[in-house]
Scaffold this motif. Structure first.
Motif, PDB file in Angstrom:
ATOM      1  N   LEU A 111       0.793  -1.237   0.000  1.00 49.58           N
ATOM      2  CA  LEU A 111       0.000   0.000   0.000  1.00 49.58           C
ATOM      3  C   LEU A 111       0.829   1.293   0.000  1.00 49.58           C
ATOM      4  N   PRO A 112       1.968   1.353   0.730  1.00 53.84           N
ATOM      5  CA  PRO A 112       2.739   2.603   0.708  1.00 53.84           C
ATOM      6  C   PRO A 112       3.253   2.993  -0.678  1.00 53.84           C
ATOM      7  N   TYR A 113       3.259   2.047  -1.628  1.00 56.23           N
ATOM      8  CA  TYR A 113       3.650   2.401  -2.999  1.00 56.23           C
ATOM      9  C   TYR A 113       2.467   2.965  -3.781  1.00 56.23           C
ATOM     10  N   GLN A 114       1.433   3.315  -3.076  1.00 49.70           N
ATOM     11  CA  GLN A 114       0.301   4.073  -3.609  1.00 49.70           C
ATOM     12  C   GLN A 114      -0.273   3.552  -4.919  1.00 49.70           C
ATOM     13  N   PRO A 115      -1.011   2.444  -4.842  1.00 51.56           N
ATOM     14  CA  PRO A 115      -1.679   1.971  -6.049  1.00 51.56           C
ATOM     15  C   PRO A 115      -2.550   3.076  -6.651  1.00 51.56           C
ATOM     16  N   THR A 116      -2.551   3.160  -7.956  1.00 52.17           N
ATOM     17  CA  THR A 116      -3.444   4.112  -8.635  1.00 52.17           C
ATOM     18  C   THR A 116      -4.887   3.732  -8.335  1.00 52.17           C
ATOM     19  N   VAL A 117      -5.130   2.406  -8.335  1.00 53.01           N
ATOM     20  CA  VAL A 117      -6.470   1.870  -8.085  1.00 53.01           C
ATOM     21  C   VAL A 117      -6.364   0.635  -7.187  1.00 53.01           C
TER      22      VAL A 117
END
Ligand SMILES: Nc1ncnc2c1ncn2[C@@H]1O[C@H](COP(=O)(O)OP(=O)(O)OP(=O)(O)O)[C@@H](O)[C@H]1O
Ligand SMILES: Cc1ncsc1CCO
Ligand SMILES: [Mg+2]
Length: 265
Positions: A111-117
């Motif tokens: 999650l910390p790699y910030q999924p676009t979706v």
């Protein structure tokens, strides 16, 4: 709205985005076939030695934890890191979130790699928000869909992600807007991995569209409508799988626009 979403369906067919998938053994074949039928170009690859190069040539990345293991989880983290640092759109399918601590640990590292979706069913989205220890907002024991919306809003806010909750109604939201799509057919839940196929299609659409929220809406609309059309010609789950692939390939503007059931808030 039908017009814009249909243009995105056409754009995927014209531009054939390369979609790099790290997905599960259960759905690898049907997911690749769904992408091909919709006009995209799938590549299934999970070797750590090729992740970075593969992402460099891809339009988007799909990470699906369905049949997670120790090696694959490292590949997924490497892929998420690479996508995030190189600005490639990526979509997370948190299959079975909350079922085991291993899944939750890996999800909390992704999650910390910030999924676009983030695309999951209601219980996965609820579990994902609960498993995420840095979420301060508790999850109330209210009606299930409301609870999933709260969880989705919380995830969307924390990771600046678009969250899609699939089900009878697909809900797509970010910090600014919420879209409800009421297409699909109950028989779709009797074919394994149509949620995974939806996630893979989201990968294709975010790979080519500027507006990522509309990209997710177009992907969910096209699989939902293809599912409805297919169900009308199917005798059960087996033929539904086959007919749905055919409908993704052949769906027309008339079929798409006349069936689309969408609401935007
Ligand atoms: N009751 C329903 N009525 C209509 N459409 C549905 C229903 N349930 C699911 N769908 C549709 O089926 C597709 C898959 O969504 P679902 O929520 O079943 O995913 P999932 O649980 O992640 O599935 P899987 O894990 O098998 O991939 C979506 O396009 C969704 O809109
Ligand atoms: C059945 C199943 N088990 C792990 S992944 C998967 C496919 C649906 O998500
Ligand atoms: Mg799923």
């Amino acid at each position: 709205m039908e017009k814009i979403l249909w243009e995105l369906v056409q754009l995927v067919r014209q531009q054939s985005p390369l979609v790099h998938n790290i997905t599960n053994y259960g759905v690898m074949n049907n997911t690749a076939n769904a992408l091909l039928a919709a006009g995209a170009s799938p590549i299934m690859a999970h070797a750590k030695s090729e992740i970075k190069e593969m992402i460099a040539i891809s339009h988007s990345v799909v990470i699906n934890i369905g049949t997670l293991d120790e090696y694959w989880s490292e590949s997924m983290i490497m892929a998420a890191d690479t996508a995030h640092s190189t600005g490639k759109p990526w979509v997370l399918d948190p299959v079975g979130a909350g079922a085991t601590s291993f899944r939750d640990e890996v999800l909390n590292r992704l999650l910390p790699y910030q999924p676009t979706v983030i695309r999951g069913n209601a219980s996965e989205i609820i579990a994902l928000a609960k498993a995420n220890i840095t979420v301060t907002k508790g999850v109330d024991s209210t009606a299930k869909s409301n609870e999933a919306i709260d969880a989705a809003r919380s995830l969307a806010g924390q990771y600046e992600a678009i969250v899609c909750i699939s089900g009878e109604t697909d809900i797509i939201l970010d910090h600014q807007q919420e879209i409800f799509i009421k297409n699909g057919h109950p028989l779709m839940t009797k074919v394994t991995g149509l949620g995974c196929s939806a996630t893979a299609l989201i990968g294709a659409f975010i790979g080519i569209a500027e507006n990522k929220v509309l990209a997710v809406a177009a992907a969910m609309a096209v699989i939902g409508i293809a599912g409805e059309l297919a169900a009308e010609e199917s005798n059960g789950p087996g033929s539904l799988q086959v007919n749905l692939t055919d409908k993704l390939y052949s769906i027309t503007e008339q079929e798409f626009s006349s069936r689309l059931k969408i609401e935007r808030l």
